[in-house]
Design a protein around this motif. Structure first.
Motif, PDB file in Angstrom:
ATOM      1  N   ARG A 216       0.833  -1.202   0.000  1.00 56.30           N
ATOM      2  CA  ARG A 216       0.000   0.000   0.000  1.00 56.30           C
ATOM      3  C   ARG A 216       0.868   1.252   0.000  1.00 56.30           C
ATOM      4  N   TRP A 217       0.389   2.289  -0.716  1.00 57.91           N
ATOM      5  CA  TRP A 217       1.024   3.601  -0.678  1.00 57.91           C
ATOM      6  C   TRP A 217       0.497   4.350   0.531  1.00 57.91           C
ATOM      7  N   VAL A 218       1.399   4.879   1.364  1.00 60.58           N
ATOM      8  CA  VAL A 218       1.036   5.581   2.597  1.00 60.58           C
ATOM      9  C   VAL A 218       2.085   6.656   2.895  1.00 60.58           C
ATOM     10  N   PRO A 219       1.740   7.632   3.725  1.00 58.96           N
ATOM     11  CA  PRO A 219       2.779   8.533   4.225  1.00 58.96           C
ATOM     12  C   PRO A 219       3.676   7.736   5.195  1.00 58.96           C
ATOM     13  N   PRO A 220       4.943   8.087   5.328  1.00 61.26           N
ATOM     14  CA  PRO A 220       5.807   7.356   6.253  1.00 61.26           C
ATOM     15  C   PRO A 220       5.387   7.546   7.709  1.00 61.26           C
ATOM     16  N   GLY A 221       5.690   6.541   8.515  1.00 58.90           N
ATOM     17  CA  GLY A 221       5.361   6.631   9.937  1.00 58.90           C
ATOM     18  C   GLY A 221       5.461   5.280  10.605  1.00 58.90           C
ATOM     19  N   GLY A 222       5.174   5.253  11.895  1.00 58.88           N
ATOM     20  CA  GLY A 222       5.230   4.002  12.639  1.00 58.88           C
ATOM     21  C   GLY A 222       4.999   4.215  14.115  1.00 58.88           C
ATOM     22  N   VAL A 223       5.255   3.174  14.875  1.00 62.96           N
ATOM     23  CA  VAL A 223       4.970   3.155  16.303  1.00 62.96           C
ATOM     24  C   VAL A 223       5.901   4.104  17.055  1.00 62.96           C
ATOM     25  N   LEU A 224       5.300   4.877  17.937  1.00 63.08           N
ATOM     26  CA  LEU A 224       6.037   5.803  18.789  1.00 63.08           C
ATOM     27  C   LEU A 224       6.738   5.017  19.897  1.00 63.08           C
ATOM     28  N   GLU A 225       8.017   5.277  20.083  1.00 63.66           N
ATOM     29  CA  GLU A 225       8.775   4.624  21.160  1.00 63.66           C
ATOM     30  C   GLU A 225       8.383   5.228  22.505  1.00 63.66           C
ATOM     31  N   LEU A 226       8.517   4.465  23.571  1.00 64.38           N
ATOM     32  CA  LEU A 226       8.118   4.924  24.897  1.00 64.38           C
ATOM     33  C   LEU A 226       8.901   6.147  25.367  1.00 64.38           C
ATOM     34  N   ASP A 227      10.159   6.257  24.936  1.00 63.13           N
ATOM     35  CA  ASP A 227      11.018   7.326  25.445  1.00 63.13           C
ATOM     36  C   ASP A 227      11.143   8.522  24.508  1.00 63.13           C
ATOM     37  N   GLU A 228      10.229   8.658  23.538  1.00 63.03           N
ATOM     38  CA  GLU A 228      10.333   9.790  22.628  1.00 63.03           C
ATOM     39  C   GLU A 228       9.016  10.551  22.531  1.00 63.03           C
ATOM     40  N   THR A 229       9.147  11.821  22.204  1.00 59.30           N
ATOM     41  CA  THR A 229       7.967  12.663  22.003  1.00 59.30           C
ATOM     42  C   THR A 229       7.394  12.357  20.615  1.00 59.30           C
ATOM     43  N   PRO A 230       6.146  12.744  20.355  1.00 62.89           N
ATOM     44  CA  PRO A 230       5.609  12.547  19.000  1.00 62.89           C
ATOM     45  C   PRO A 230       6.459  13.213  17.916  1.00 62.89           C
ATOM     46  N   TYR A 231       6.961  14.417  18.185  1.00 62.83           N
ATOM     47  CA  TYR A 231       7.793  15.085  17.179  1.00 62.83           C
ATOM     48  C   TYR A 231       9.110  14.336  16.955  1.00 62.83           C
ATOM     49  N   GLU A 232       9.731  13.849  18.011  1.00 64.47           N
ATOM     50  CA  GLU A 232      10.952  13.051  17.848  1.00 64.47           C
ATOM     51  C   GLU A 232      10.650  11.778  17.069  1.00 64.47           C
ATOM     52  N   GLY A 233       9.530  11.162  17.375  1.00 62.15           N
ATOM     53  CA  GLY A 233       9.151   9.919  16.710  1.00 62.15           C
ATOM     54  C   GLY A 233       8.912  10.085  15.227  1.00 62.15           C
ATOM     55  N   VAL A 234       8.245  11.165  14.839  1.00 58.63           N
ATOM     56  CA  VAL A 234       7.966  11.354  13.417  1.00 58.63           C
ATOM     57  C   VAL A 234       9.257  11.643  12.656  1.00 58.63           C
ATOM     58  N   VAL A 235      10.166  12.384  13.251  1.00 61.67           N
ATOM     59  CA  VAL A 235      11.462  12.642  12.609  1.00 61.67           C
ATOM     60  C   VAL A 235      12.204  11.319  12.402  1.00 61.67           C
ATOM     61  N   ARG A 236      12.225  10.482  13.425  1.00 61.24           N
ATOM     62  CA  ARG A 236      12.915   9.184  13.340  1.00 61.24           C
ATOM     63  C   ARG A 236      12.271   8.288  12.287  1.00 61.24           C
ATOM     64  N   GLU A 237      10.956   8.158  12.336  1.00 60.78           N
ATOM     65  CA  GLU A 237      10.260   7.253  11.416  1.00 60.78           C
ATOM     66  C   GLU A 237      10.430   7.666   9.959  1.00 60.78           C
ATOM     67  N   VAL A 238      10.269   8.953   9.670  1.00 67.96           N
ATOM     68  CA  VAL A 238      10.424   9.417   8.288  1.00 67.96           C
ATOM     69  C   VAL A 238      11.842   9.139   7.808  1.00 67.96           C
ATOM     70  N   TYR A 239      12.834   9.422   8.647  1.00 68.76           N
ATOM     71  CA  TYR A 239      14.227   9.190   8.255  1.00 68.76           C
ATOM     72  C   TYR A 239      14.511   7.697   8.045  1.00 68.76           C
ATOM     73  N   GLU A 240      14.048   6.847   8.970  1.00 67.44           N
ATOM     74  CA  GLU A 240      14.286   5.408   8.844  1.00 67.44           C
ATOM     75  C   GLU A 240      13.681   4.841   7.563  1.00 67.44           C
ATOM     76  N   GLU A 241      12.502   5.308   7.203  1.00 67.80           N
ATOM     77  CA  GLU A 241      11.802   4.736   6.062  1.00 67.80           C
ATOM     78  C   GLU A 241      12.182   5.345   4.724  1.00 67.80           C
ATOM     79  N   THR A 242      12.678   6.601   4.724  1.00 70.91           N
ATOM     80  CA  THR A 242      12.907   7.292   3.447  1.00 70.91           C
ATOM     81  C   THR A 242      14.281   7.908   3.276  1.00 70.91           C
ATOM     82  N   GLY A 243      15.039   8.096   4.370  1.00 71.91           N
ATOM     83  CA  GLY A 243      16.325   8.775   4.278  1.00 71.91           C
ATOM     84  C   GLY A 243      16.211  10.291   4.249  1.00 71.91           C
TER      85      GLY A 243
END
Length: 146
Positions: free
Chosen positions: A35-62
């Protein structure tokens, strides 16, 4: 009285709605279900939503991004997943595939509507509006009216 272990459990995820200067949106074709989707994923327990979205986008797309603002809250009623969609802007990087993304593309809004399931496309269309944030529920594919 119920015990804590009997209470429903929710997973919290983040979605990055990354918009470039041309108004196109970063999207991945998921390696697991195609499926085509915007990048994202599960938020880690020790990160804020903003930190999580930065991490997820980078991990999935560079692509390194900076979060702008919360677009909305979206709940998958079948799976109990609550997603925080956050509009982001590009800081640096060139999009590429990853273990989670078999393809990565910048999509026009017309392509988003044609390629993404409604439950994912609505996050993008909501991000382009200026009257949010929104609260919506879905079944994993379609938005549930209400």
């Amino acid at each position: 009285m119920s015990k804590t272990s009997d209470l429903p459990r929710h997973s919290v995820s983040v979605t990055g709605v990354v918009v470039n200067d041309a108004g196109c949106v970063l999207a991945i074709k998921r390696a697991d279900d195609g499926r085509w989707v915007p990048p994202g994923g599960v938020l880690e327990l020790d990160e804020t939503p903003y930190e999580g979205v930065v991490r997820e986008v980078y991990e999935e797309t560079g692509v390194k991004v900076a979060p702008d603002h919360l677009v909305g809250v979206y709940k998958n009623m079948k799976l109990g997943v609550v997603t925080l969609a956050i509009r982001c802007r590009v800081v640096e990087g060139t999009a590429h595939t990853s273990d989670e993304a078999s393809s990565v593309r910048w999509l026009t809004l017309q392509e988003v509507s044609a390629l993404m399931p409604e439950a994912r496309a609505v996050r993008v269309t909501d991000a382009m509006r200026h009257d949010g944030p929104f609260v919506r529920v879905h079944d994993g594919t379609s938005v549930i009216p209400g």
